[in-house]
Scaffold this motif. Sequence first.
Motif, PDB file in Angstrom:
ATOM      1  N   ASP B  91       0.854  -1.183   0.000  1.00  0.00           N
ATOM      2  CA  ASP B  91       0.000   0.000   0.000  1.00  0.00           C
ATOM      3  C   ASP B  91       0.893   1.237   0.000  1.00  0.00           C
ATOM      4  N   GLU B  92       0.290   2.401   0.156  1.00  0.00           N
ATOM      5  CA  GLU B  92       1.076   3.635   0.073  1.00  0.00           C
ATOM      6  C   GLU B  92       2.131   3.695   1.177  1.00  0.00           C
ATOM      7  N   ALA B  93       1.764   3.219   2.362  1.00  0.00           N
ATOM      8  CA  ALA B  93       2.746   3.219   3.450  1.00  0.00           C
ATOM      9  C   ALA B  93       3.910   2.296   3.090  1.00  0.00           C
ATOM     10  N   GLY B  94       3.576   1.185   2.472  1.00  0.00           N
ATOM     11  CA  GLY B  94       4.619   0.252   2.044  1.00  0.00           C
ATOM     12  C   GLY B  94       5.536   0.887   1.017  1.00  0.00           C
ATOM     13  N   TRP B  95       4.943   1.684   0.131  1.00  0.00           N
ATOM     14  CA  TRP B  95       5.769   2.389  -0.849  1.00  0.00           C
ATOM     15  C   TRP B  95       6.736   3.334  -0.128  1.00  0.00           C
ATOM     16  N   GLY B  96       6.235   4.013   0.891  1.00  0.00           N
ATOM     17  CA  GLY B  96       7.091   4.894   1.691  1.00  0.00           C
ATOM     18  C   GLY B  96       8.231   4.100   2.311  1.00  0.00           C
ATOM     19  N   ASP B  97       7.906   2.914   2.819  1.00  0.00           N
ATOM     20  CA  ASP B  97       8.948   2.059   3.406  1.00  0.00           C
ATOM     21  C   ASP B  97      10.010   1.703   2.356  1.00  0.00           C
ATOM     22  N   LEU B  98       9.507   1.303   1.203  1.00  0.00           N
ATOM     23  CA  LEU B  98      10.437   0.865   0.155  1.00  0.00           C
ATOM     24  C   LEU B  98      11.374   2.003  -0.248  1.00  0.00           C
ATOM     25  N   CYS B  99      10.800   3.188  -0.451  1.00  0.00           N
ATOM     26  CA  CYS B  99      11.622   4.340  -0.855  1.00  0.00           C
ATOM     27  C   CYS B  99      12.636   4.674   0.242  1.00  0.00           C
ATOM     28  N   GLU B 100      12.183   4.638   1.495  1.00  0.00           N
ATOM     29  CA  GLU B 100      13.087   4.946   2.594  1.00  0.00           C
ATOM     30  C   GLU B 100      14.237   3.933   2.637  1.00  0.00           C
ATOM     31  N   GLY B 112      25.645   4.306  -7.870  1.00  0.00           N
ATOM     32  CA  GLY B 112      25.205   3.170  -8.683  1.00  0.00           C
ATOM     33  C   GLY B 112      25.134   1.868  -7.908  1.00  0.00           C
ATOM     34  N   GLU B 113      25.566   1.877  -6.658  1.00  0.00           N
ATOM     35  CA  GLU B 113      25.498   0.648  -5.866  1.00  0.00           C
ATOM     36  C   GLU B 113      24.622   0.880  -4.646  1.00  0.00           C
ATOM     37  N   GLY B 114      24.039  -0.195  -4.178  1.00  0.00           N
ATOM     38  CA  GLY B 114      23.241  -0.097  -2.959  1.00  0.00           C
ATOM     39  C   GLY B 114      23.562  -1.267  -2.051  1.00  0.00           C
ATOM     40  N   LEU B 115      23.519  -1.035  -0.772  1.00  0.00           N
ATOM     41  CA  LEU B 115      23.757  -2.127   0.173  1.00  0.00           C
ATOM     42  C   LEU B 115      23.067  -1.760   1.484  1.00  0.00           C
ATOM     43  N   LEU B 116      22.303  -2.715   1.962  1.00  0.00           N
ATOM     44  CA  LEU B 116      21.540  -2.463   3.182  1.00  0.00           C
ATOM     45  C   LEU B 116      21.915  -3.522   4.205  1.00  0.00           C
ATOM     46  N   ARG B 117      22.100  -3.096   5.433  1.00  0.00           N
ATOM     47  CA  ARG B 117      22.285  -4.091   6.496  1.00  0.00           C
ATOM     48  C   ARG B 117      20.916  -4.564   6.938  1.00  0.00           C
ATOM     49  N   LEU B 118      20.872  -5.801   7.364  1.00  0.00           N
ATOM     50  CA  LEU B 118      19.592  -6.379   7.734  1.00  0.00           C
ATOM     51  C   LEU B 118      18.903  -5.520   8.799  1.00  0.00           C
ATOM     52  N   GLY B 119      19.702  -5.038   9.737  1.00  0.00           N
ATOM     53  CA  GLY B 119      19.141  -4.248  10.827  1.00  0.00           C
ATOM     54  C   GLY B 119      18.497  -2.967  10.342  1.00  0.00           C
ATOM     55  N   GLN B 120      18.932  -2.474   9.160  1.00  0.00           N
ATOM     56  CA  GLN B 120      18.403  -1.211   8.662  1.00  0.00           C
ATOM     57  C   GLN B 120      16.991  -1.345   8.106  1.00  0.00           C
ATOM     58  N   LEU B 121      16.583  -2.576   7.811  1.00  0.00           N
ATOM     59  CA  LEU B 121      15.263  -2.683   7.189  1.00  0.00           C
ATOM     60  C   LEU B 121      14.174  -3.129   8.167  1.00  0.00           C
ATOM     61  N   LEU B 122      14.598  -3.444   9.399  1.00  0.00           N
ATOM     62  CA  LEU B 122      13.613  -4.012  10.306  1.00  0.00           C
ATOM     63  C   LEU B 122      12.557  -3.017  10.757  1.00  0.00           C
ATOM     64  N   ASP B 123      12.912  -1.722  10.824  1.00  0.00           N
ATOM     65  CA  ASP B 123      11.938  -0.751  11.331  1.00  0.00           C
ATOM     66  C   ASP B 123      11.068  -0.159  10.226  1.00  0.00           C
ATOM     67  N   ARG B 124      11.319  -0.526   8.965  1.00  0.00           N
ATOM     68  CA  ARG B 124      10.508   0.040   7.892  1.00  0.00           C
ATOM     69  C   ARG B 124      10.041  -1.068   6.949  1.00  0.00           C
ATOM     70  N   GLN B 125       9.187  -1.941   7.439  1.00  0.00           N
ATOM     71  CA  GLN B 125       8.778  -3.035   6.575  1.00  0.00           C
ATOM     72  C   GLN B 125       7.307  -3.396   6.712  1.00  0.00           C
ATOM     73  N   ASN B 126       6.568  -2.621   7.485  1.00  0.00           N
ATOM     74  CA  ASN B 126       5.185  -3.032   7.757  1.00  0.00           C
ATOM     75  C   ASN B 126       4.317  -3.089   6.509  1.00  0.00           C
ATOM     76  N   GLY B 127       4.650  -2.252   5.537  1.00  0.00           N
ATOM     77  CA  GLY B 127       3.810  -2.235   4.343  1.00  0.00           C
ATOM     78  C   GLY B 127       4.403  -3.030   3.195  1.00  0.00           C
TER      79      GLY B 127
END
Lengths: 484, 1049
Positions: B91-100, B112-127
């Motif tokens: 949903d829209e909130a999920g889109w916000g999570d994804l962009c963040e 041109g590269e992206g890398l996320l630590r697992l801990g960085q995505l835990l607080d923005r995944q509800n949507g």
Amino acid sequence: MRLPCFRLERHGWSPEDLVMLLEERQNKTIVVAVTPQAQAQGARVGMTASEARALVPELRGELVNDPADEAADLLSLAQAFTRLSPAVRPIGQDALAVELTGVPLKGGESGVLREALRLARSLGHVAVAVVSDEPLGGLALCSFGEADRVVPVGGLAEALAPLPIDALAPSPRLRERLTLLGLRRVGGLAALDAASVAGRFGEEGLRMHTLAQGRAPVDPPAPPPLAERVSARVSLPSPVESVEALLFALKPLCVRLGARLAALDLATARLQLHLELEDHPPLSLVARFGQPRRDPDDLLALLRRRLETLRLDAPATAIHLDALEVNKHTGQQRGLLDPHTVGGEPLGDLLARLTDALGEHAVFRPALQADHAPERAWCARPFHDRPRPEPPPPPGPSRPTLLWREPRPLVVRRNPEGRILSVQLESNAVVVNAAIGPERLCGGWWSPEPFDRDYHRVELADGRALWIFEDRVTGEFFAHGAWD
Amino acid sequence: MTSAAQRWVEPWATTAFSLLEGASMPEELVAAAAEQGLDAIGVADRDSVYGLVRAWKAARSTPNLAVLHGATLTVAATAGPPRELALYAMDEAGWGDLCELLTRAHAETPKGEGLLRLGQLLDRQNGLVALAGADWARDGAAHTPELDTLRETFGDRLYLCAARALRPDADAQNTRLLDALSRRLGCVVLASARPLMHSAARKRAQDVLTCVRLGLTIDNAGHHLQPNAERHLKGPAALGQLYADRPDWLQNGGAFAERVNFRLDQLKYHYPREIVPEGQSPMETLRDRVRAGMAWRYPEGVSDGLVHQIQHELALIEELDFPAYFLTVYDIVRFARERGILCQGRGSAANSLVCYALGVTSVDPAQQRLLFERFISRERAEPPDIDVDFEHERREEVIQYIYGRYGRHRAAMVNEIISYRPRSAVRDVGRAMGLSLDQVDRLAKDQDWWDSKGPKPERAASCGVDPNDPRVRLTLEITTEILGFPRHLSIHVGGFVISEEPLRERCPIEPAVMENRTVLQWDKDDIDAVNFVKVDVLALGILTAIRKCFDLCREHHGHDLDLASVPREDPFVYDMLCRADTLGVFQIESRAQQAMLPRLKPRSFYDLVVEVALVRPGPIQGGMVNPYLERRSGKVPIIYAHPKLEPILERTLGVPIFQEQVMEMAMAVGGFAPGEADELRRAMGSARKRGGLERLVRRLVDNMEREGIARVYAEQVAKQIMGFGDYGFPESHAASFALLVYVSSYLRRYFPAAFAASLLNAQPMGFYPPRHILDDLRRHGVEVRPLDINRSCWDNTLEPDGRVSPLAGGKAGRVAEGVALRVGFRQVSGLGEASGRQIEEARRRGAYTGVGDLARRTGLRRDELMLLARADALRPFGLSRRQAAWAISGLYAGPLFAGLGHDDDDAPLPEATAFEELQQDWLSTGLSLDAHPLGLVRPRLDEQGVTRASDLGLYESGDVVEVAGVVVLRQRPSTASGVLFMTLEDETGLVNLVVWPKLYEAERRTIRHEPMLRARGRLQREGEAVSLLAQHFEPVDVGAVPTTSRDFR
């Protein structure tokens, strides 16, 4: 003496041919020599191969891939000129310096000049020559000035003066600096004060300045190290047919070769024996050592072993022995308890002997190669190529224990759903109990051998397990390997 | 077996916007998915949503296909390589999570590269829902710490994804793993082909792109290449076959797709509202600002008409809730003005009296009868688009102001996707295919800059490359295949998006390569598609030049000018324009414009508006130029095809020239509603990219015919509209530009030296290199003085020439004289600004007395001193170039000789010839005040009967003449049907040539590559404009003079 086409002539090209010699430099293919004919049509040294071909589409390119052999050939050619003077040496890639000091000159300097040119031409070379006080100055005149002449003693500076500064072979950086000062001619540089030149342009500038003034540079640049070709040749007094007689004749050759190697502090890992045969094409064979040697007895023993099984088609009239893979002699002595021995023989020598006996194709070190085509997933490397330490490859798909050199045509019967029912490899069709697949592999679309296959592991009723594939382009089936 | 209600879903596809990895454009994947009968396709590019808007837009025409919006994040694992995790917005909130999360992933990684630590995505995944492949299982299914964490966090929103590709061993192993994981974690497994391309036929391109990405050649890429072509999009039949043993996995796709409900249509965006004083509404503030602005713009009072207009505009702005947007732009412009940065709005904003009152635009819309509805309309209900030009050298100050004011989480620049063009494609593909560098180089350089259809095999031979060589053939084929694919990312020239809410939750933001810049992951078209409001903070070189010229006029001539105070409608300025004497003038210095000026004979500001808009592909292709000129000259009477067209076309003599006129015509006689007319405008503006224009045009023609307009005329209008599809000007935009045309013309007419110096000091800009600007200046009688170490500054400057007072002139037709132009150090190739300024600074303590003094006081390096010597700037020391270089090199003599005290300044260096001096001039500064290469060979050319440029006036139209010159311009406008326009320069001036395509193809190598040419051709005369219709070219050899031409499309 400069032999402007030498680098092409040694490949058998004549000045009338449309040929250029190419060298790979920083992933560019650069023209390093052209025949006069190619030059006449616009090809120039320093162009890229594409530029030259754009101007002369039919221009043929020959890649330099044997600089050591090229240098050795020039050295051999130098030996032919020792009849003029005992001191002959190569300069650069296509010139020879013949030292005339102290040599009795028949016909004076002009006579020697004519004789040198005649000799070069009789050997099939285009040549220009200058007699001068100093060989590098002479070379500059041969390359950029009026050649085939004798420069009077003390007249070199005057002769060099009108030449472009490139005649003194400056480095690109120095050339740019000299150009900025307007010093485009040798004479301009010669006119400057030596100390001023030295202060500004360092040793290189001083060397060029000294030469420009017609004097030998104090500290001439060291000639690039040449890979020596060490060889010996003998014409047999009468044709010989037996190996023993050949070995008899080879013994003094080995002694001469060994002595020559010792004099140069070199050793060889490979000998090439060239036999000229009566009314037959010559015969060449190669014999290898496990490690470089120069002892005449070792050389002879190696040749003896190689000749043991040889049968001559015709009597030999001359023998030519070449030391290949010549390296600095290390003088290393074999250890008493060397672990790399087989039956007391060093492993390297054993492998060399096997290679001589079976051929290079049969003695090798298999190595993995990253390629999806099964037949190209490994390669044969020479034993002496030390494998680079590599991480173990990731576990790949299962492969048959026996991969056949050539896939064998196969007849396959399938049911309407495509399940493989039987295969016929040689005579009788054999029922397939189980088939696993397909494993689809394709690639090589950029090569002469593209492939697009569906592989199956089929377990046959007779207990065999085959690795078969369907060529997806032709629809034909082949067996490519088997499991033990 | 699958049920009848099976929904076919490809949950994890990758497009070409996973740069150099995916091998199909989003549109291709979407079209293929629809064609093959899929119900949904998940688009999840690597660490980005670069291609998502395109996929979403493509799906509008495929109503039965859902595009699931997601991205593939690269997630660092505690052991082993990073893993891929596809995240989709429910949903829209999920889109916000994804962009963040994407913003976080790019925050600390190289461009041109992206890398996320697992801990960085835990607080923005509800949507979000997540898809993990079998590769997340480490050492089998038992030990999966990261997956366990994901399962705990996402719950049943974590899915596992199978990716079979006809590799039985790997497929079987993954099946076992996924089964075990599914049992242990309770996750649902989805079936996928993990497509990298829409069709297996793209395997070659995918292989080559892989090589480009990894810097490998195809021969050594080995296992980096896919083992087969199975990573392509599969339809129901192929998927069913691939997963025949796991129909449940296929079945699961339907429920998964139903959860992923977010579509970009739902994206909400608000403009910031903070530019409003406490206690006021944005509208109240806007009214205050406009009121003050009207008083400033119209000090003599505001007419009733203007009052009515301003009220109309304000009412509409209030109704559509745009006041905050206007205030934001006003704030930016105010900042620039306060800093003394020249700026001016362009584009449709010039239709707005509000923008004029706010100082955003400079053209009085009331005087130009501009159409406010072109800027904002109730029917469109879309945000206005305000583009503002700033001085190009000072735009960065404005950009940083915006970042500072709104914060980087709410303001970002728009992305620019750099796509493969023929040259870049042939370079990358050639290298990957193992061609040698020289082959690649020659093939690439041979690609004409205008050619968008890919390399032509028949030309390879002329590059010395064998077209029959299979590698070469493949290179050319694959090059054509990847044309238009995204290659890398850049920043849009000036597009800024600002939002009320955190922008990084609407679209991911990345740091740009350029320091202090952050960019959105979407480009301009994407931004338009999702209805974000964009302000274009553009850089315009002529504004820099004009501001610098104002400064010089004030300093040297005592004239205090600004954009508003430049005297209008000066007849002497128009006289100059009628002579096409416009080198350096904004917009009308090109070949085509110069040819038009003597025909159009502009006598008023509105003529300039027409001039600017007329020489454009739209009017040219629409065949409107000659009808307009003939009516203007009175040769043809002004008639209207329909009485309703008269008020619309009156000001352009019955010929439609501007986009607005086409819109009005469509409404008046084409039966279009305002909204449809606007659709027509949009289609005109983007026909090259989107198509769809033809359908509207056909309808317009039919309706016009029904209205009684002759078919011939309607077709002519249709032709022009199609031409606008390539490029056409709206009237408001032309009016904004025309103002700068007039101002730059005025400055050129009255203050030629100041204008030329300003142009030089604002380089690079315009059509002509510095040499031509200075030559032109000298032809106008102004002295140009050479570089001088004791007089020159970094900039080109003016100094009294000692003849007349510089304070005289500058008006009433009298040129401001009395100054000479002193060439500045900025013209010295290779010399940095800091060094140039250092010379100026150290000179404040007195003139330099010699090379040693200069070196000591400035601290310049030897190579910098040598640049000055080469540029002949050290002549004041009594040293020639060579003597100066000798002296400089003496300063750095080696230590061995340094103490000898040998005085060697008088070295017998050869004197330079005129040719050598010229060579050094061109090498070091690109200009020579003493000679021209053609002048050096003029005796020879005279013998050969070659005519000077200045003598062409002696010939009649139709005469065959020969000219010679340095090639200074090659231009091949897309509207010119393959005709190439060239300009040659000899020592007396410029010669314009027209080269027909047949001649170009026959003599291509000479025309394309030779720097100096001798040309034979037939003379054509149009008023005072003279050109040569070329018949034959030959190279001219005058030696190695370095020349460069400017080649334009």
